[in-house]
Design a protein around this motif. Structure first.
Motif, PDB file in Angstrom:
ATOM      1  N   THR A   1       0.691  -1.273   0.000  1.00 34.91           N
ATOM      2  CA  THR A   1       0.170   0.014   0.050  1.00 34.91           C
ATOM      3  C   THR A   1       0.746   1.039  -0.079  1.00 34.91           C
ATOM      4  O   THR A   1       0.628   2.127  -0.729  1.00 34.91           O
ATOM      5  N   ARG A   2       2.029   1.218   0.823  1.00 40.33           N
ATOM      6  CA  ARG A   2       2.640   2.404   0.925  1.00 40.33           C
ATOM      7  C   ARG A   2       3.505   2.668  -0.292  1.00 40.33           C
ATOM      8  O   ARG A   2       3.627   4.091  -0.936  1.00 40.33           O
ATOM      9  N   VAL A   3       3.675   1.771  -1.158  1.00 42.94           N
ATOM     10  CA  VAL A   3       4.592   1.950  -2.582  1.00 42.94           C
ATOM     11  C   VAL A   3       3.445   2.584  -3.235  1.00 42.94           C
ATOM     12  O   VAL A   3       3.560   3.750  -4.297  1.00 42.94           O
ATOM     13  N   ARG A   4       2.009   2.206  -3.613  1.00 43.70           N
ATOM     14  CA  ARG A   4       1.190   2.776  -4.488  1.00 43.70           C
ATOM     15  C   ARG A   4       0.758   4.089  -3.717  1.00 43.70           C
ATOM     16  O   ARG A   4       0.508   5.048  -4.831  1.00 43.70           O
ATOM     17  N   LEU A   5       0.778   4.583  -2.683  1.00 47.91           N
ATOM     18  CA  LEU A   5       0.740   5.964  -1.891  1.00 47.91           C
ATOM     19  C   LEU A   5       1.773   6.704  -2.758  1.00 47.91           C
ATOM     20  O   LEU A   5       1.767   7.961  -3.094  1.00 47.91           O
ATOM     21  N   ARG A   6       3.111   6.303  -2.610  1.00 47.87           N
ATOM     22  CA  ARG A   6       4.110   6.983  -2.962  1.00 47.87           C
ATOM     23  C   ARG A   6       4.207   7.296  -4.409  1.00 47.87           C
ATOM     24  O   ARG A   6       4.567   8.248  -5.099  1.00 47.87           O
ATOM     25  N   THR A   7       3.941   6.198  -5.247  1.00 50.22           N
ATOM     26  CA  THR A   7       3.973   6.210  -6.517  1.00 50.22           C
ATOM     27  C   THR A   7       2.566   6.725  -7.468  1.00 50.22           C
ATOM     28  O   THR A   7       2.682   7.037  -8.588  1.00 50.22           O
ATOM     29  N   GLU A   8       1.383   6.636  -6.926  1.00 49.64           N
ATOM     30  CA  GLU A   8       0.145   6.687  -7.709  1.00 49.64           C
ATOM     31  C   GLU A   8      -0.527   8.113  -7.136  1.00 49.64           C
ATOM     32  O   GLU A   8      -0.764   8.850  -7.401  1.00 49.64           O
ATOM     33  N   VAL A   9      -0.832   7.697  -5.420  1.00 51.53           N
ATOM     34  CA  VAL A   9      -1.610   8.667  -4.908  1.00 51.53           C
ATOM     35  C   VAL A   9      -1.106  10.082  -4.747  1.00 51.53           C
ATOM     36  O   VAL A   9      -1.472  11.083  -4.999  1.00 51.53           O
ATOM     37  N   LEU A  10       0.255  10.174  -4.088  1.00 52.11           N
ATOM     38  CA  LEU A  10       0.647  11.628  -3.821  1.00 52.11           C
ATOM     39  C   LEU A  10       0.907  12.331  -5.125  1.00 52.11           C
ATOM     40  O   LEU A  10       0.761  13.407  -5.299  1.00 52.11           O
ATOM     41  N   PRO A  11       1.513  11.674  -6.521  1.00 52.61           N
ATOM     42  CA  PRO A  11       1.735  12.396  -7.597  1.00 52.61           C
ATOM     43  C   PRO A  11       0.324  12.746  -8.068  1.00 52.61           C
ATOM     44  O   PRO A  11       0.522  13.923  -8.715  1.00 52.61           O
ATOM     45  N   LEU A  12      -0.876  11.954  -8.088  1.00 49.23           N
ATOM     46  CA  LEU A  12      -2.133  12.640  -8.359  1.00 49.23           C
ATOM     47  C   LEU A  12      -2.460  13.660  -7.614  1.00 49.23           C
ATOM     48  O   LEU A  12      -2.980  14.674  -8.098  1.00 49.23           O
ATOM     49  N   LEU A  13      -2.243  13.702  -6.198  1.00 48.13           N
ATOM     50  CA  LEU A  13      -2.494  14.926  -5.432  1.00 48.13           C
ATOM     51  C   LEU A  13      -1.850  16.110  -5.470  1.00 48.13           C
ATOM     52  O   LEU A  13      -2.188  17.074  -5.800  1.00 48.13           O
ATOM     53  N   GLU A  14      -0.780  15.948  -5.931  1.00 48.61           N
ATOM     54  CA  GLU A  14       0.449  16.973  -6.421  1.00 48.61           C
ATOM     55  C   GLU A  14      -0.330  17.687  -7.815  1.00 48.61           C
ATOM     56  O   GLU A  14      -0.250  18.853  -7.786  1.00 48.61           O
ATOM     57  N   GLU A  15      -0.671  16.719  -8.766  1.00 43.14           N
ATOM     58  CA  GLU A  15      -1.174  17.240  -9.848  1.00 43.14           C
ATOM     59  C   GLU A  15      -2.658  18.196  -9.625  1.00 43.14           C
ATOM     60  O   GLU A  15      -2.694  19.281 -10.201  1.00 43.14           O
ATOM     61  N   VAL A  16      -3.248  17.592  -8.909  1.00 44.01           N
ATOM     62  CA  VAL A  16      -4.773  18.258  -8.786  1.00 44.01           C
ATOM     63  C   VAL A  16      -4.719  19.278  -8.024  1.00 44.01           C
ATOM     64  O   VAL A  16      -5.445  20.315  -8.101  1.00 44.01           O
ATOM     65  N   LEU A  17      -3.932  19.111  -6.769  1.00 41.20           N
ATOM     66  CA  LEU A  17      -4.023  20.410  -6.087  1.00 41.20           C
ATOM     67  C   LEU A  17      -2.708  21.323  -6.350  1.00 41.20           C
ATOM     68  O   LEU A  17      -2.646  22.473  -5.442  1.00 41.20           O
ATOM     69  N   GLY A  18      -1.821  21.275  -7.349  1.00 41.10           N
ATOM     70  CA  GLY A  18      -0.880  22.201  -7.644  1.00 41.10           C
ATOM     71  C   GLY A  18       0.206  22.369  -6.866  1.00 41.10           C
ATOM     72  O   GLY A  18       0.889  23.166  -7.019  1.00 41.10           O
ATOM     73  N   GLY A  19       0.556  21.215  -6.496  1.00 35.59           N
ATOM     74  CA  GLY A  19       1.996  20.987  -5.692  1.00 35.59           C
ATOM     75  C   GLY A  19       1.967  21.380  -4.109  1.00 35.59           C
ATOM     76  O   GLY A  19       1.061  21.805  -3.641  1.00 35.59           O
ATOM     77  N   GLY A  20       3.052  20.919  -3.392  1.00 32.73           N
ATOM     78  CA  GLY A  20       3.163  21.086  -2.100  1.00 32.73           C
ATOM     79  C   GLY A  20       2.432  20.270  -1.234  1.00 32.73           C
ATOM     80  O   GLY A  20       2.267  20.723  -0.130  1.00 32.73           O
ATOM     81  N   VAL A  21       1.917  19.097  -1.732  1.00 30.51           N
ATOM     82  CA  VAL A  21       0.959  18.355  -0.899  1.00 30.51           C
ATOM     83  C   VAL A  21       1.845  17.748   0.364  1.00 30.51           C
ATOM     84  O   VAL A  21       1.435  17.767   1.336  1.00 30.51           O
ATOM     85  N   ALA A  22       2.967  16.966  -0.059  1.00 26.77           N
ATOM     86  CA  ALA A  22       3.663  16.350   1.119  1.00 26.77           C
ATOM     87  C   ALA A  22       4.034  17.332   2.327  1.00 26.77           C
ATOM     88  O   ALA A  22       3.854  17.085   3.349  1.00 26.77           O
ATOM     89  N   PRO A  23       4.715  18.547   1.964  1.00 31.03           N
ATOM     90  CA  PRO A  23       4.787  19.514   3.004  1.00 31.03           C
ATOM     91  C   PRO A  23       3.640  19.952   3.765  1.00 31.03           C
ATOM     92  O   PRO A  23       3.757  20.130   4.927  1.00 31.03           O
ATOM     93  N   ALA A  24       2.592  20.234   3.014  1.00 29.45           N
ATOM     94  CA  ALA A  24       1.129  20.444   3.586  1.00 29.45           C
ATOM     95  C   ALA A  24       0.816  19.471   4.812  1.00 29.45           C
ATOM     96  O   ALA A  24       0.145  19.919   5.744  1.00 29.45           O
ATOM     97  N   LEU A  25       0.881  17.937   4.345  1.00 34.71           N
ATOM     98  CA  LEU A  25       0.521  17.113   5.104  1.00 34.71           C
ATOM     99  C   LEU A  25       1.441  16.875   6.271  1.00 34.71           C
ATOM    100  O   LEU A  25       0.879  16.793   7.529  1.00 34.71           O
ATOM    101  N   ALA A  26       2.762  17.199   6.204  1.00 35.77           N
ATOM    102  CA  ALA A  26       3.711  17.336   7.026  1.00 35.77           C
ATOM    103  C   ALA A  26       3.382  18.452   8.160  1.00 35.77           C
ATOM    104  O   ALA A  26       3.339  18.186   9.528  1.00 35.77           O
ATOM    105  N   ARG A  27       2.876  19.535   7.872  1.00 36.47           N
ATOM    106  CA  ARG A  27       2.662  20.836   8.657  1.00 36.47           C
ATOM    107  C   ARG A  27       1.373  20.355   9.219  1.00 36.47           C
ATOM    108  O   ARG A  27       1.071  20.728  10.616  1.00 36.47           O
TER     109      ARG A  27
END
Length: 350
Positions: A205-231
């Motif tokens: 599951t974590r691999v699919r989050l890394r390679t599929e879900v997070l890139p899609l969120l970055e595309e849809v939301l215009g970037g900065g998703v990982a730092p936002a989740l960490a904040r």
């Protein structure tokens, strides 16, 4: 990492990783063991600790765990150990482990690894440095959200966490560092990185989050998703820590300052607390009574003795203990006591 660096200084990536480990090394004289898999994150961490630890006067070594799950794992672990000794780190050990089956391959391997690291740290009187990055933090937050694991899971990993069963500390200094930075730091220092094939296997599951879900969120939301989740995790963790402190104070008040395990607590006063605080008090009370593996279903059942009291009987808990409501108090019945499954009658208005 030779003369060219001495003249021009480290690359930005190397400097970033070193600056991340420096505060933790200067804040405590405790020895450090870096857990190193051979991947970019842990290898960049090991190199940074090897550089900064002597300047902080902190002994630093490393441990690499051989899970024995892939062909050639023993030889690869030994090659990693040779590389670590050359950084230099000392002592460096290779620890072979037997991986069980509980929790699936990934969970079983993780359990075996952490047990081996904890034992090595206990033997050395050291803390363990782990190479989890900001990207790992973002993945952890998403996993917690998707599984409905509660706010503590969504709050992610913390930089310093004391082991539940001893004084050893897990230290994660790279939670503010991106994965791309650790890769660049390894490349800039000429460190050979091992790419674990499990990290590219979509069965996890974590691999699919890394390679599929997070890139899609970055595309849809215009970037900065990982730092936002960490904040988000950091802000939530502050709130949870404050609630935990309030819960500890309330538990002390309700138990009359008694520190004895399983001391009864007054049901009416506990029921009057806000739900978020009340459940934390209950959790702290039950853990203090030695109840293992406490899950949300158990906590909900005990909470019902307060908020939905209709004269119901004992709530069974992991390990064989139970909780009853008796004479206006919640009481933990130890595992060895085989008492009645129903609580003595109480007045409905207690």
């Amino acid at each position: 990492m030779g003369g060219a660096e001495d003249m021009a200084g480290p690359s930005p990536a190397v400097a970033r990783v070193r600056s991340a480990v420096r505060p933790g090394l200067t804040a405590s004289p405790a020895p450090v063991l870096v857990a190193v898999s051979g991947g970019a994150d842990s290898l960049a961490l090991a190199a940074a600790v090897a550089f900064e630890a002597p300047r902080a006067g902190v002994p630093a070594g490393a441990v690499t765990v051989d899970h024995g799950l892939q062909p050639g794992s023993a030889a690869r672990a030994e090659a990693t150990a040779v590389l670590l000794r050359g950084l230099p780190l000392d002592p460096v050990s290779v620890v072979p482990v037997r991986v069980g089956r509980d929790g699936g391959p990934e969970g079983a391997a993780r359990d075996a690894r952490y047990a081996a690291l904890a034992e090595a740290a206990a033997d050395a009187g050291a803390r363990v440095a782990l190479g989890h990055t900001l990207d790992d933090q973002a993945e952890t937050v998403l996993l917690g959200l998707g599984r409905g694991s509660g706010p503590r899971s969504v709050a992610g990993m913390v930089e310093h966490r004391q082991a539940a069963d001893g004084p050893m500390t897990w230290w994660r200094p790279l939670l503010g560092v991106r994965r791309e930075t650790t890769r660049a730091a390894c490349a800039d220092q000429g460190l050979p990185v091992w790419e674990d094939p499990w990290n590219a296997d979509p069965a996890y599951t974590r691999v699919r989050l890394r390679t599929e879900v997070l890139p899609l969120l970055e595309e849809v939301l215009g970037g900065g998703v990982a730092p936002a989740l960490a904040r988000t995790a950091a802000m939530l963790r502050e709130d949870l820590d404050a609630l935990d402190e309030l819960a500890a104070a309330e538990l002390s008040r309700l138990s009359g300052g008694q520190s004895a395990p399983a001391h009864p607590v007054p049901a009416r006063d506990l029921a009057a607390l806000p739900a978020a605080l009340r459940r934390r008090v209950l959790r702290g009370w039950l853990r203090g009574a030695g109840v293992p593996d406490l899950q949300a279903v158990h906590l909900t059942a005990v909470d019902a003795l307060l908020t939905r009291w209709r004269g119901q009987g004992r709530v069974d808990l992991p390990g064989g203990a139970g909780v009853v409501r008796s004479s206006g108090r919640l009481v933990v019945v130890p595992a060895a006591v085989r008492g009645p499954r129903s609580a003595p009658p109480e007045e409905r208005d207690t």
